[in-house]
Structure formats: C-alpha cells, structure tokens
Enzyme design. Sequence first.
Site, PDB file in Angstrom:
ATOM      1  N   VAL A   4       5.796  -0.916   0.111  1.00  0.00           N
ATOM      2  CA  VAL A   4       5.118   0.008   1.019  1.00  0.00           C
ATOM      3  C   VAL A   4       3.846   0.475   0.328  1.00  0.00           C
ATOM      4  CG1 VAL A   4       5.270   2.130   2.365  1.00  0.00           C
ATOM      5  CG2 VAL A   4       7.339   0.799   1.914  1.00  0.00           C
ATOM      6  N   ASP A   5       2.719   0.180   0.963  1.00  0.00           N
ATOM      7  CA  ASP A   5       1.416   0.549   0.404  1.00  0.00           C
ATOM      8  C   ASP A   5       0.821   1.633   1.302  1.00  0.00           C
ATOM      9  OD1 ASP A   5      -0.984   0.576  -0.917  1.00  0.00           O
ATOM     10  OD2 ASP A   5      -1.584  -1.445  -0.400  1.00  0.00           O
ATOM     11  N   SER A   6       0.020   1.271   2.280  1.00  0.00           N
ATOM     12  CA  SER A   6      -0.539   2.281   3.189  1.00  0.00           C
ATOM     13  C   SER A   6       0.503   2.756   4.208  1.00  0.00           C
ATOM     14  CB  SER A   6      -1.739   1.706   3.947  1.00  0.00           C
ATOM     15  OG  SER A   6      -1.301   0.801   4.932  1.00  0.00           O
ATOM     16  N   LYS A  58       4.698   2.545  -3.214  1.00  0.00           N
ATOM     17  CA  LYS A  58       3.566   3.067  -3.997  1.00  0.00           C
ATOM     18  C   LYS A  58       3.400   4.577  -3.851  1.00  0.00           C
ATOM     19  CE  LYS A  58       0.835  -1.117  -4.627  1.00  0.00           C
ATOM     20  NZ  LYS A  58      -0.421  -1.857  -4.362  1.00  0.00           N
TER      21      LYS A  58
END
Length: 184
Positions: free
Chosen positions: A112-114, A141
Amino acid sequence: MTATTSADPRLSGRALRRVAFDEETIASRVAELGAEITNAYPDGELLVLGLLKGSFIFLSDLVRHIVRPIQVDFLVAASYGDATVSSGTVRLLYDPETTLEGKHILLVEDIVDSGRTLNRLMTVLEERAPRSLEICALLHKRIAIELNHDPKFVGFDAPHEFLVGYGLDHAENFRHLPYIASLQ
Ligand code: IMP
Ligand code: MG
C-alpha cells in the site's frame, strides 16, 4: 547490503541499496499472518483474492498457512498508465470467476503506497455484496492520506524507498528475488 546480494546473479548487474526484509524474516511473518487470518474467520465461506501481479508470490506462500477451507481467485486491475484511472474508476482486466456475494472476501495486495488502487478496488468489490470485505497487505508505507479502508492484516511497515522482490517489480524486473530490497 551484504556481499551475497551484490553478487546475486538475478540482478543483472544492478546494485541494491539494501535488503529491507530477508527470506527468513518474510517466511516467519507470512506464517504468522496465515495464523491470524485462520483465527479471524471462524465460519463462513472465505474467498482469498490476489491482486495481480505483485501479490503472486506472497499469495502463494500465504494461502498455505491458512488452515481452513478457502477459495482462491485473482483480480487484475488496469495499471497507472491507463486513462480510466484518472476518471476515478478502476477497470478490471480480469474479474474473479467465483461469485463474491455472501462470502468473506480477503483482498491480498503486495504494498500500500498512496492507497489509490485499494480505494477504487474496494468500491467495486463492495458493490458485489460480500459478507465481509477486508485487506491483507504484505507491506504498508503508511503514507496514504485518503485510505478509505485500513488493511486488517499487514505484514510489515515498509520503509519509504522503492522496493523490489518477492513479487514487487521495477518495470517487470526483480519480481523473482526471494528477499525484498531497495534499488540503488
Ligand atoms: P497505490 O495505489 O499508490 O497504493 O500503489 C499500489 C501499487 O503500486 C502496488 O500494488 C504496487 O504495484 C505499486 N507500488 C507502490 N510502491 C511500490 C514499491 O515500492 N515497489 C514496487 N511497486 C510499488
Ligand atoms: Mg501491484
């Protein structure tokens, strides 16, 4: 970075900055996650949905640690470059063949980034009237500001670096590394 990884013939000469999670660390955490998932679903049908391509190694290890009946299927969503993404909808290039209605759905994601990918997918999946809908992410993140659904199961908090290996790619390379590393 260890001497072993700098000499790794899988890297085609590309240098790693460092190994963030080694094979043993990943294996023991994935086993724990499998146990957490087993305990979290005492009853009902459970469909484990892997988001391709990044989750393919994680999913295959994870499902072998889930000790209850499950079904396994996959989702393929249109990538960042696709024009439909900017419209705020997600296009499914592959839709699960199994019905979601009335089942516990566990969406398995690599990182999971943005949070944009998950937000859009969860909206689509919620429309299919599952009994429950949760996320299992190997890496998080913790920088997503508009995450509508917090992953219920998380393997590791990820460093804010671009990571490859164990399914994660850079331009389709490095998915096959048995460890997770950042690139130089
Ligand atoms: P999000 O929509 O920004 O949360 O992005 C999630 C997707 O971007 C993941 O499923 C990955 O495919 C990709 N991604 C995000 N960060 C990384 C990274 O550090 N390495 C490799 N892929 C990444
Ligand atoms: Mg991905």
